[in-house]
Design a protein around this motif. Structure first.
Motif, PDB file in Angstrom:
ATOM      1  N   HIS A 142      70.017  98.479   8.067  1.00  0.00           N
ATOM      2  CA  HIS A 142      71.370  98.407   8.601  1.00  0.00           C
ATOM      3  C   HIS A 142      71.974  99.810   8.602  1.00  0.00           C
ATOM      4  O   HIS A 142      71.610 100.660   7.785  1.00  0.00           O
ATOM      5  CB  HIS A 142      72.256  97.413   7.845  1.00  0.00           C
ATOM      6  N   VAL A 143      72.868 100.046   9.541  1.00  0.00           N
ATOM      7  CA  VAL A 143      73.477 101.368   9.724  1.00  0.00           C
ATOM      8  C   VAL A 143      74.956 101.271   9.364  1.00  0.00           C
ATOM      9  O   VAL A 143      75.671 100.394   9.851  1.00  0.00           O
ATOM     10  CB  VAL A 143      73.301 101.868  11.171  1.00  0.00           C
ATOM     11  N   LEU A 144      75.395 102.189   8.515  1.00  0.00           N
ATOM     12  CA  LEU A 144      76.772 102.225   8.056  1.00  0.00           C
ATOM     13  C   LEU A 144      77.474 103.457   8.624  1.00  0.00           C
ATOM     14  O   LEU A 144      76.912 104.554   8.618  1.00  0.00           O
ATOM     15  CB  LEU A 144      76.817 102.262   6.530  1.00  0.00           C
ATOM     16  N   HIS A 145      78.703 103.261   9.074  1.00  0.00           N
ATOM     17  CA  HIS A 145      79.456 104.346   9.694  1.00  0.00           C
ATOM     18  C   HIS A 145      80.195 105.166   8.647  1.00  0.00           C
ATOM     19  O   HIS A 145      80.684 104.638   7.643  1.00  0.00           O
ATOM     20  CB  HIS A 145      80.475 103.786  10.683  1.00  0.00           C
ATOM     21  N   ALA A 146      80.312 106.468   8.901  1.00  0.00           N
ATOM     22  CA  ALA A 146      81.093 107.358   8.039  1.00  0.00           C
ATOM     23  C   ALA A 146      82.005 108.213   8.913  1.00  0.00           C
ATOM     24  O   ALA A 146      83.193 107.943   9.032  1.00  0.00           O
ATOM     25  CB  ALA A 146      80.164 108.221   7.188  1.00  0.00           C
ATOM     26  N   GLY A 147      81.448 109.233   9.549  1.00  0.00           N
ATOM     27  CA  GLY A 147      82.246 110.102  10.411  1.00  0.00           C
ATOM     28  C   GLY A 147      82.135 109.692  11.861  1.00  0.00           C
ATOM     29  O   GLY A 147      81.523 110.397  12.676  1.00  0.00           O
ATOM     30  N   THR A 148      82.729 108.547  12.212  1.00  0.00           N
ATOM     31  CA  THR A 148      82.690 108.068  13.595  1.00  0.00           C
ATOM     32  C   THR A 148      84.092 107.641  14.034  1.00  0.00           C
ATOM     33  O   THR A 148      84.947 107.330  13.209  1.00  0.00           O
ATOM     34  CB  THR A 148      81.749 106.863  13.764  1.00  0.00           C
ATOM     35  N   ARG A 149      84.308 107.627  15.328  1.00  0.00           N
ATOM     36  CA  ARG A 149      85.549 107.075  15.893  1.00  0.00           C
ATOM     37  C   ARG A 149      85.261 106.587  17.302  1.00  0.00           C
ATOM     38  O   ARG A 149      84.274 106.983  17.934  1.00  0.00           O
ATOM     39  CB  ARG A 149      86.666 108.122  15.925  1.00  0.00           C
ATOM     40  N   ARG A 150      86.130 105.709  17.780  1.00  0.00           N
ATOM     41  CA  ARG A 150      86.037 105.210  19.157  1.00  0.00           C
ATOM     42  C   ARG A 150      86.961 106.023  20.050  1.00  0.00           C
ATOM     43  O   ARG A 150      88.107 106.302  19.695  1.00  0.00           O
ATOM     44  CB  ARG A 150      86.472 103.741  19.217  1.00  0.00           C
ATOM     45  N   GLU A 151      86.457 106.418  21.202  1.00  0.00           N
ATOM     46  CA  GLU A 151      87.320 107.047  22.182  1.00  0.00           C
ATOM     47  C   GLU A 151      88.258 105.995  22.775  1.00  0.00           C
ATOM     48  O   GLU A 151      88.025 104.791  22.656  1.00  0.00           O
ATOM     49  CB  GLU A 151      86.484 107.698  23.278  1.00  0.00           C
ATOM     50  N   THR A 152      89.310 106.439  23.401  1.00  0.00           N
ATOM     51  CA  THR A 152      90.287 105.519  23.975  1.00  0.00           C
ATOM     52  C   THR A 152      89.622 104.618  25.002  1.00  0.00           C
ATOM     53  O   THR A 152      88.879 105.080  25.873  1.00  0.00           O
ATOM     54  CB  THR A 152      91.431 106.308  24.637  1.00  0.00           C
ATOM     55  N   SER A 153      89.870 103.319  24.882  1.00  0.00           N
ATOM     56  CA  SER A 153      89.271 102.356  25.811  1.00  0.00           C
ATOM     57  C   SER A 153      89.938 102.464  27.173  1.00  0.00           C
ATOM     58  O   SER A 153      91.100 102.863  27.302  1.00  0.00           O
ATOM     59  CB  SER A 153      89.414 100.934  25.267  1.00  0.00           C
ATOM     60  N   THR A 154      89.174 102.096  28.179  1.00  0.00           N
ATOM     61  CA  THR A 154      89.692 102.091  29.553  1.00  0.00           C
ATOM     62  C   THR A 154      89.532 100.693  30.117  1.00  0.00           C
ATOM     63  O   THR A 154      88.416 100.177  30.248  1.00  0.00           O
ATOM     64  CB  THR A 154      88.930 103.101  30.436  1.00  0.00           C
ATOM     65  N   GLY A 155      90.648 100.063  30.436  1.00  0.00           N
ATOM     66  CA  GLY A 155      90.580  98.700  30.947  1.00  0.00           C
ATOM     67  C   GLY A 155      90.014  97.771  29.900  1.00  0.00           C
ATOM     68  O   GLY A 155      90.445  97.760  28.742  1.00  0.00           O
ATOM     69  N   ASP A 156      89.019  96.986  30.318  1.00  0.00           N
ATOM     70  CA  ASP A 156      88.373  96.041  29.402  1.00  0.00           C
ATOM     71  C   ASP A 156      87.213  96.673  28.647  1.00  0.00           C
ATOM     72  O   ASP A 156      86.582  96.014  27.816  1.00  0.00           O
ATOM     73  CB  ASP A 156      87.860  94.821  30.187  1.00  0.00           C
TER      74      ASP A 156
END
Length: 433
Positions: free
Chosen positions: A356-370
């Motif tokens: 399994h992969v665990l997140h540390a230094g990650t973020r989501r870019e701004t979503s566009t539409g759906d």
């Protein structure tokens, strides 16, 4: 039970993952969490080191337990504010968290409790540093007194480098610690305390230097593995008797009971285990492999500690299997890491058996539409790739195979996590190889 987890790293992702597997836990919420945590639990905006904000979030969510991941909220008094509000918290008070917040204070407590550790000099001037370096000799060990995210320690044979680090530490704080070098393999042992009773988790070993063969600068940790088949069979009871219980008893005697995780960093020397450092919370990257092997429901354990009921907890159950954690780090880490680079291949990595992969230094870019925003890097240690297998070679193979499936421009891993143990090259001084 509703549990609020504070923090945003891979350690917190590991805590959330284990809590969601506990049938006694109905819901998990994180503040602020990360994109990986968001796939398992609700995530709230806010500063986990802001006591007022945390108390408000805990009340709003109806939290029955708050679990503090990183050190900064503890030193900021978040646990104090929660307890004053009647909310159970797994994490020590600000005064008790000084065991991590001040190396000098930790040494004072260890001396009072008779805990075996390296002889240390607490220095407030460069002249005192020079005399301490004369006294200890090479290799020189110089430690920043305050919080430094695992990167405040320099161990070097270069006296000029040691003096340079000590001088920089004194520019940031009133004191710096110079201590004797402890020769022997290092071990991490998490000891859970409810202020009176202490229960140990399984030992792990982590890898602080960025490069293979312990080369390069210190990092927050490039990987870990557990169990340690080469460690003395009586290590855990010995550390409980000589380190953890005396320390917890001394903190209680001072009127500052320690409730939470006492992270005991050890060197296994020819004279027995010696404390390298204390932390006041779960360590990262070791938490990821220790929790991967824990079979006892985590929420039950942490709530028992928070409510002073560890003495009634049955003996913890562990998987006999081996877990390895390989950290995928950003380009230039541990210097100024590159950020904003696209991360891919996590789903392919998790197709490797028991990974399994665990997140540390990650973020989501701004979503566009759906469409949800893409996943990008936002810190130095970006992901933890955690495996389970029947033995160490199998666990290493799975972790590295999975890490190799992740795409991130300029990323790097340390290639020798657990390799010396696999080869039988870890030897405790004073014991037969």
């Amino acid at each position: 039970m509703v549990v609020l987890v504070l923090g945003s790293g891979a350690r917190e992702h590991a805590l959330v993952r284990s809590l969601t597997l506990d049938p006694s836990v109905d819901r998990v919420v994180a503040l602020p969490g990360n994109p990986g945590i968001a796939d398992l639990a609700g995530c709230l905006p806010g500063d986990p080191a802001d006591p007022t904000a945390v108390v408000h979030a805990a009340r709003s969510e109806g939290a029955d337990l708050v679990v503090v991941g990183p050190e900064a909220p503890l030193v900021a008094g978040v646990a104090d504010a929660l307890r004053e509000s009647g909310i159970p918290c797994f994490g020590p008070s600000a005064q008790a968290a000084a065991l991590e917040g001040s190396k000098a204070f930790a040494k004072e407590v260890m001396a009072a409790a008779g805990v075996p550790t390296a002889a240390a000099h607490v220095c407030t001037t460069v002249d005192e540093v020079e005399r301490a370096l004369d006294a200890t000799g090479s290799p020189y060990v110089v430690k920043e007194d305050g919080l430094a995210a695992g990167k405040g320690v320099v161990v070097t044979t270069d006296r000029a480098r040691a003096r340079e680090h000590a001088t920089a530490c004194l520019e940031r704080a009133d004191a710096v610690v110079v201590e004797d070098f402890l020769n022997g393999p290092e071990v991490s042992l998490f000891c859970l305390s409810d202020g009176r009773t202490v229960v140990a988790l399984e030992p792990a070993q982590d890898f602080k230097r960025v490069g293979a063969g312990d080369t390069g600068p210190n990092t927050g940790g490039m990987g870990a593995y557990s169990p340690l088949t080469w460690a003395p069979t009586d290590l855990v009871p010995q550390v409980l008797d000589t380190v953890a219980r005396p320390t917890v008893a001394e903190m209680a005697r001072r009127g500052t009971p320690f409730v939470g995780v006492l992270y005991v960093g050890l060197a296994l020397t020819a004279d027995g285990p010696r404390v390298v450092e204390f932390n006041a919370r779960f360590g990262d990257p070791e938490t990821q492999v220790v929790l991967a092997r824990l079979r006892t429901p985590l929420g039950v354990v942490l709530r028992s500690a928070a409510e002073g009921e560890l003495s009634g907890l049955p003996e913890l159950e562990w998987s006999p299997r081996t877990s390895v954690n390989v950290v995928v780090a950003a380009e230039h880490y541990p210097g100024t890491p590159a950020t904003g680079d696209t991360i891919g291949g996590i789903e392919h990595a998790e197709q490797v058996e028991d990974v399994h992969v665990l997140h540390a230094g990650t973020r989501r870019e701004t979503s566009t539409g759906d469409q949800p925003g893409g996943l990008v890097s936002s810190g130095g240690r970006v992901l933890s790739v955690v495996s389970l297998a029947d033995d160490l070679p199998g666990a290493r193979s799975r972790a590295y195979e999975a890490a190799g499936r992740i795409t991130l421009r300029g990323s790097h891993t340390r290639p020798d996590i657990g390799l010396a143990a696999e080869r039988g090259e870890v030897v405790v001084p004073g014991q037969e190889a």
